[in-house]
Scaffold this active site. Structure first.
Site, PDB file in Angstrom:
ATOM      1  CB  SER A  29      -0.923   0.000   1.227  1.00 16.31           C
ATOM      2  OG  SER A  29      -0.131   0.018   2.408  1.00 16.31           O
ATOM      3  CD  GLU A 192      15.090  15.058   3.384  1.00 18.28           C
ATOM      4  OE1 GLU A 192      14.639  15.781   2.495  1.00 18.28           O
ATOM      5  OE2 GLU A 192      14.645  13.918   3.599  1.00 18.28           O
ATOM      6  CG  ASP A 330      11.949   1.628  -3.260  1.00 18.84           C
ATOM      7  OD1 ASP A 330      12.047   2.439  -4.200  1.00 18.84           O
ATOM      8  OD2 ASP A 330      11.922   1.970  -2.063  1.00 18.84           O
TER       9      ASP A 330
HETATM   10  C1  LIG Z   1      13.114   7.818   4.945  1.00 18.75           C
HETATM   11  C2  LIG Z   1      12.865   7.830   3.469  1.00 18.75           C
HETATM   12  C3  LIG Z   1      12.865   9.021   2.769  1.00 18.75           C
HETATM   13  C4  LIG Z   1      12.611   9.045   1.405  1.00 18.75           C
HETATM   14  N1  LIG Z   1      12.604  10.239   0.751  1.00 18.75           N
HETATM   15  C5  LIG Z   1      12.265  10.274  -0.552  1.00 18.75           C
HETATM   16  C6  LIG Z   1      12.131  11.510  -1.241  1.00 18.75           C
HETATM   17  O1  LIG Z   1      12.366  12.572  -0.664  1.00 18.75           O
HETATM   18  N2  LIG Z   1      11.745  11.492  -2.549  1.00 18.75           N
HETATM   19  C7  LIG Z   1      11.479  10.327  -3.199  1.00 18.75           C
HETATM   20  O2  LIG Z   1      11.092  10.362  -4.363  1.00 18.75           O
HETATM   21  N3  LIG Z   1      11.625   9.142  -2.584  1.00 18.75           N
HETATM   22  C8  LIG Z   1      11.996   9.084  -1.281  1.00 18.75           C
HETATM   23  N4  LIG Z   1      12.103   7.880  -0.640  1.00 18.75           N
HETATM   24  C9  LIG Z   1      11.937   6.649  -1.419  1.00 18.75           C
HETATM   25  C10 LIG Z   1      10.476   6.332  -1.672  1.00 18.75           C
HETATM   26  O3  LIG Z   1       9.747   6.425  -0.476  1.00 18.75           O
HETATM   27  C11 LIG Z   1      10.408   4.941  -2.261  1.00 18.75           C
HETATM   28  O4  LIG Z   1      11.126   4.923  -3.460  1.00 18.75           O
HETATM   29  C12 LIG Z   1       8.965   4.522  -2.528  1.00 18.75           C
HETATM   30  O5  LIG Z   1       8.256   4.464  -1.316  1.00 18.75           O
HETATM   31  C13 LIG Z   1       8.921   3.189  -3.227  1.00 18.75           C
HETATM   32  O6  LIG Z   1       7.583   2.827  -3.427  1.00 18.75           O
HETATM   33  P1  LIG Z   1       7.183   1.294  -3.428  1.00 18.75           P
HETATM   34  O7  LIG Z   1       5.739   1.232  -3.709  1.00 18.75           O
HETATM   35  O8  LIG Z   1       8.118   0.517  -4.259  1.00 18.75           O
HETATM   36  O9  LIG Z   1       7.452   0.815  -1.918  1.00 18.75           O
HETATM   37  P2  LIG Z   1       6.862   1.380  -0.572  1.00 18.75           P
HETATM   38  O10 LIG Z   1       6.317   2.726  -0.706  1.00 18.75           O
HETATM   39  O11 LIG Z   1       7.933   1.147   0.442  1.00 18.75           O
HETATM   40  O12 LIG Z   1       5.652   0.401  -0.255  1.00 18.75           O
HETATM   41  C14 LIG Z   1       5.834  -0.932   0.037  1.00 18.75           C
HETATM   42  C15 LIG Z   1       4.526  -1.456   0.579  1.00 18.75           C
HETATM   43  O13 LIG Z   1       4.567  -2.859   0.639  1.00 18.75           O
HETATM   44  C16 LIG Z   1       4.122  -3.304   1.913  1.00 18.75           C
HETATM   45  N5  LIG Z   1       4.748  -4.597   2.127  1.00 18.75           N
HETATM   46  C17 LIG Z   1       6.059  -4.874   2.240  1.00 18.75           C
HETATM   47  N6  LIG Z   1       6.245  -6.188   2.362  1.00 18.75           N
HETATM   48  C18 LIG Z   1       5.020  -6.744   2.315  1.00 18.75           C
HETATM   49  C19 LIG Z   1       4.557  -8.076   2.387  1.00 18.75           C
HETATM   50  N7  LIG Z   1       5.384  -9.120   2.520  1.00 18.75           N
HETATM   51  N8  LIG Z   1       3.222  -8.286   2.350  1.00 18.75           N
HETATM   52  C20 LIG Z   1       2.361  -7.240   2.202  1.00 18.75           C
HETATM   53  N9  LIG Z   1       2.747  -5.971   2.121  1.00 18.75           N
HETATM   54  C21 LIG Z   1       4.063  -5.735   2.161  1.00 18.75           C
HETATM   55  C22 LIG Z   1       4.550  -2.198   2.842  1.00 18.75           C
HETATM   56  O14 LIG Z   1       3.836  -2.238   4.054  1.00 18.75           O
HETATM   57  C23 LIG Z   1       4.205  -0.982   1.984  1.00 18.75           C
HETATM   58  O15 LIG Z   1       2.845  -0.709   2.070  1.00 18.75           O
HETATM   59  C24 LIG Z   1      12.368   7.833   0.720  1.00 18.75           C
HETATM   60  C25 LIG Z   1      12.377   6.628   1.418  1.00 18.75           C
HETATM   61  C26 LIG Z   1      12.615   6.625   2.787  1.00 18.75           C
HETATM   62  C27 LIG Z   1      12.617   5.327   3.537  1.00 18.75           C
END
Ligand SMILES: Cc1cc2nc3c(=O)[nH]c(=O)nc-3n(C[C@H](O)[C@H](O)[C@H](O)COP(=O)(O)OP(=O)(O)OC[C@H]3O[C@@H](n4cnc5c(N)ncnc54)[C@H](O)[C@@H]3O)c2cc1C
Length: 496
Positions: A29, A192, A330
């Site tokens: 999510s 930050e 990611d």
């Molecule tokens: C501290 C921090 C600061 C950041 N700052 C920036 C920024 O300034 N600008 C920017 O562009 N990016 C930033 N990022 C990076 C950005 O947040 C990520 O690139 C982005 O969130 C990736 O999206 P995603 O959907 O791949 O994963 P996420 O947003 O991490 O979502 C993963 C989801 O999967 C769920 N999940 C994980 N494992 C399971 C499982 N086994 N079963 C069910 N659900 C699961 C999690 O609960 C979550 O809901 C930052 C990241 C962090 C940690």
């Protein structure tokens, strides 16, 4: 229920019944999961989002929760509420433990109950976690910054350190170790975080204590790489370092963390010399490791994983041999794409469009192409760096851009309003609206982890961590990040 009555037995394993419509399962999510689901709102499909938290987390603002600027609710609204009006979407809480590509089944668990959800199309957006480079036992002394739990625990540790210092100083004790804060990792999150702790110590808290001067606090930013903010290129890295130092942050580069304990850590330099820093509060903002579900997918498809556990995907974000399975955000390794929110958002929207297009008999889209809308990082109030195409911005203009962009992406109108109010309090005024933390937030998680898993998390496999190899990798990675940014090569097809 009368005393003595027994609770009806719940079945341990439930298979989610499917309708006649095309079933899309979305794992996660976060940015990928939420934007992929929303993109499917008008499609003739049923969407089931399975995630291990009940909220959608805006990770870029976690550091503001940790340093008392924002509340956790402002950056983590309930996913169920966000999707309340999307009738074709349902949200299920659960940690996905198994993806069976052959039989098109996703297995998830919550509180010992197993749920099996069939799919026709699957979007995997499970993100990444913290990496301690084989030293997982560092985690209990230096929490990472990936979840609301992390941010609240850090909030408790940071404000708690000042409280303990006040008590110690009143008794005439040396409290230097309590007033020293170390942030490991000089990427955007580390910068930050270090900037905000310095502002807390040198600006926000200066009038609150009697026995200590918070201005005496040391904030140290440590990284094994030779520059600050590698993904922003060399020039912005130098500017940021200068501004951090002006703010009172000590920047230690080329310093590889080799030991971490309750009272401090040890850094090792390239010439082999070591330095111990006594600091009770440590923040780990270095290293990411893609979600372990990537490994499962790699084993079933033969798609390679890179060192950070990210899986190679086809140019249309599908898995080799499984065109109905998309992996986004990611978790993927494709064309040097950075681990940022926009990669996840655009990838998930692309996948959702492809699913809808196939159902409508449309031809396949062109391969996924990332549109880089720019990156930014805040150094302190009124100071930020921004990179938009070939444009490099610093100072207040970049800071204002940061403000507008983050406001735009915070989910929900009420969260936007309250975030603006809290920013006003912290940036124009001196206050922090969210300083509350509870004892449980600080200590309970470690205790719970120990109960659940024994001591397995507290030890690492000996020999897993080769210092000189790790240093070489971190230096090479930082140089490559800076080069890609300086040459605008992010998202550009590799070898093509
Ligand atoms: C501290 C921090 C600061 C950041 N700052 C920036 C920024 O300034 N600008 C920017 O562009 N990016 C930033 N990022 C990076 C950005 O947040 C990520 O690139 C982005 O969130 C990736 O999206 P995603 O959907 O791949 O994963 P996420 O947003 O991490 O979502 C993963 C989801 O999967 C769920 N999940 C994980 N494992 C399971 C499982 N086994 N079963 C069910 N659900 C699961 C999690 O609960 C979550 O809901 C930052 C990241 C962090 C940690």
């Amino acid at each position: 229920m009368a005393a003595g009555d027994t609770q009806p037995e719940l079945p341990d394993r439930v298979i989610v019944p499917r309708s006649d419509r095309h079933q899309v399962v979305v794992i996660g999510s976060g940015f990928g999961g939420l934007f992929g689901t929303k993109q499917l709102r008008k499609a003739d499909v049923d969407v089931t989002m399975i995630a291990k938290t009940t909220h959608h987390l805006f990770q870029p603002l976690l550091y503001q929760v940790a340093t008392g600027i924002l509340s956790e609710g402002e950056i983590a609204p309930p996913t169920r509420e966000v999707l309340a009006n999307q009738k074709n979407a349902q949200v299920l809480l659960g940690e996905v433990t198994r993806i069976d590509l052959e039989n098109r089944l996703v297995t998830s668990h919550v509180l010992g109950r197993e749920l099996v959800t069939p799919y026709d199309s699957l979007i995997v957006a499970a993100g990444a976690g913290q990496s301690y480079f084989g030293n997982d036992h560092f985690a209990q002394f230096a929490p990472g910054m990936k979840s609301i739990d992390d941010a609240l625990e850090l909030r408790g540790r940071i404000f708690g350190a000042f409280e303990m210092a006040e008590l110690g100083a009143a008794r005439g004790e040396n409290v230097d170790h309590l007033l020293t804060f170390v942030v490991v990792g000089a990427g955007p999150t580390g910068v930050e975080m270090a900037g905000q702790i310095a502002e807390l110590a040198h600006r926000t808290l200066t009038r609150d204590f009697r026995a200590i001067s918070t201005r005496q606090a040391r904030v140290i930013l440590v990284d094994a790489a030779p520059q600050v903010l590698p993904p922003f290129g060399a020039k912005l890295g130098r500017w940021t370092q200068e501004k951090l130092e002006k703010l009172g942050v000590e920047v230690m580069l080329g310093a590889l963390v080799s030991q971490v304990d309750e009272r401090g850590l040890v850094v090792k330099y390239k010439d082999g010399s070591e330095k111990r820093i006594d600091a009770v509060t440590k923040v780990w903002a270095a290293g990411v490791q893609a979600n372990p579900l990537g490994k499962q997918l790699a084993e079933q498809t033969g798609a390679p994983l890179d060192r950070a556990g990210r899986i190679s995907v086809n140019p249309d974000l599908t898995l080799p041999g499984y065109p109905e399975v998309f992996v986004v955000g990611d978790m993927i390794s494709l064309d040097n794409l950075p681990g940022v929110a926009q990669v996840a958002i655009q990838g998930a929207k692309y996948a959702a469009k492809e699913i809808e297009g196939r159902l409508q008999g449309k031809p396949a889209q062109a391969p996924f192409k990332y549109f880089d809308k720019g990156s930014m990082a805040i150094v302190s109030r009124f100071r930020a760096v921004a990179m938009v195409g070939k444009l490099r911005l610093t100072g207040i203009i970049a800071w204002l851009m940061w403000l507008v962009v983050h406001l735009f992406y915070i989910t929900g109108f009420k969260n936007r309003v309250t975030a603006v109010m809290h920013w006003f309090v912290s940036f124009i005024g001196k206050g922090r609206s969210e300083r509350t933390s509870t004892e449980q937030q600080i200590f309970a998680r470690v205790a719970l982890q120990r109960l659940a898993r024994g001591a397995t998390d507290l030890v690492s496999e000996p020999g897993e961590f080769d210092e000189s190899q790790r240093r070489a990798e971190l230096e090479a990675q930082a140089a490559e990040e800076a080069r890609l940014s300086d040459e605008n090569k992010r998202g550009v097809k590799v070898g093509g």
